[in-house]
Design an enzyme around this catalytic site. Sequence first.
Site, PDB file in Angstrom:
ATOM      1  N   CYS A 160      48.254  49.174  33.809  1.00 49.70           N
ATOM      2  CA  CYS A 160      48.572  47.740  33.827  1.00 49.70           C
ATOM      3  C   CYS A 160      48.208  47.060  32.508  1.00 49.70           C
ATOM      4  O   CYS A 160      48.963  46.233  31.999  1.00 49.70           O
ATOM      5  CB  CYS A 160      47.825  47.044  34.958  1.00 49.70           C
ATOM      6  SG  CYS A 160      47.995  47.814  36.567  1.00 49.70           S
ATOM      7  N   ASP A 161      47.030  47.379  31.982  1.00 47.10           N
ATOM      8  CA  ASP A 161      46.465  46.585  30.882  1.00 47.10           C
ATOM      9  C   ASP A 161      46.250  47.340  29.574  1.00 47.10           C
ATOM     10  O   ASP A 161      45.890  46.738  28.558  1.00 47.10           O
ATOM     11  CB  ASP A 161      45.111  46.009  31.322  1.00 47.10           C
ATOM     12  CG  ASP A 161      45.231  45.178  32.588  1.00 47.10           C
ATOM     13  OD1 ASP A 161      46.224  44.442  32.717  1.00 47.10           O
ATOM     14  OD2 ASP A 161      44.341  45.267  33.447  1.00 47.10           O
ATOM     15  N   CYS A 201      42.757  49.083  35.763  1.00 48.03           N
ATOM     16  CA  CYS A 201      44.038  49.776  35.698  1.00 48.03           C
ATOM     17  C   CYS A 201      44.508  49.922  34.253  1.00 48.03           C
ATOM     18  O   CYS A 201      44.948  48.945  33.637  1.00 48.03           O
ATOM     19  CB  CYS A 201      45.076  49.009  36.518  1.00 48.03           C
ATOM     20  SG  CYS A 201      46.730  49.715  36.424  1.00 48.03           S
TER      21      CYS A 201
END
Length: 307
Positions: free
Chosen positions: A131-132, A128
């Site tokens: 997300c990261d 993701c």
Amino acid sequence: MHDVAIVGAGPAGLTCAMYTARYGLKTVVFDDPTNPSQLSLAPYIENYPGFEGTGLELLESMKKQARKFGVEIKVERVMDVSKGEFFKIKTDEHEYSSRSLVIATGGKHRSLGVKGEREFLGRGVSYCAVCDGFFFKGKKVLVVGGGNTALSEALYLHDLGCKVTIVHRRDEFRADRILQDRVFDRGIDVIWNAVVLKIDGRDRVESVTLRNVKTNETFTIDVEGVFVAIGIEPNVDLAIKLGVELEDGYVKVDEFCRTNVDGVFACGDCCNRPLKQVVTACGDGAIAGHSVFVYLQKEGMKRDKTV
């Protein structure tokens, strides 16, 4: 006792919930915190009519709208479901009963299955970008895949300031042309006809070994992050428990989103539909919601005749 329990709080499940609630059915949706909707991870949505923005923004808007119609959204993980006179749903916190059940469990990221992938998860390996990606600003990263998700992730990471390379097992992308044009316009590097053999490093990812599928040559490139975007596997564990028939690994439904198990319906990415998009998931959800209403009406008439 609920009229309908919907497992999954993505666009399919939430649309279904809006429809059933508007039909006057007592509706509960289970939103698994360990398995977020893929929509919440989408960096940008621009092919959903009337909306442009992040996937999370669209999802939160859907939840707000569902609650407005009286839908209960429980942030609980469904652990088990059984079918008797009614459906019994056991979560990690409570137990519920329902007259019908909708499976809208979506999917999870498909893994590469190579050495180092699991070992470096959270230490350079990610599924993701939203997300990261922040943690990889200014760093070299590899995006694996050639579809819409892979190219969207690559563009998102590039715009964050990452040095992005895409690796794809074929010699052309499968993604929409508009995304391909953006990748080429930004000058993002692409390694064609190659697959990942292994991911290496000490405490974190440091390099990836690739193999050219045409020449069989292997080579290594230095990267600090690997973002895997090679598709989605449907979440069908719950369906299997209930004896729901599968087709090619997906929940098999008819044109009314009915399964082979009486009272069980399904919609969204977990189903054997030809297109996995937000707009089609919403369409499935609307059909499932209507089908639940029709089913419960018929069940109610059956009970009336036996009284």
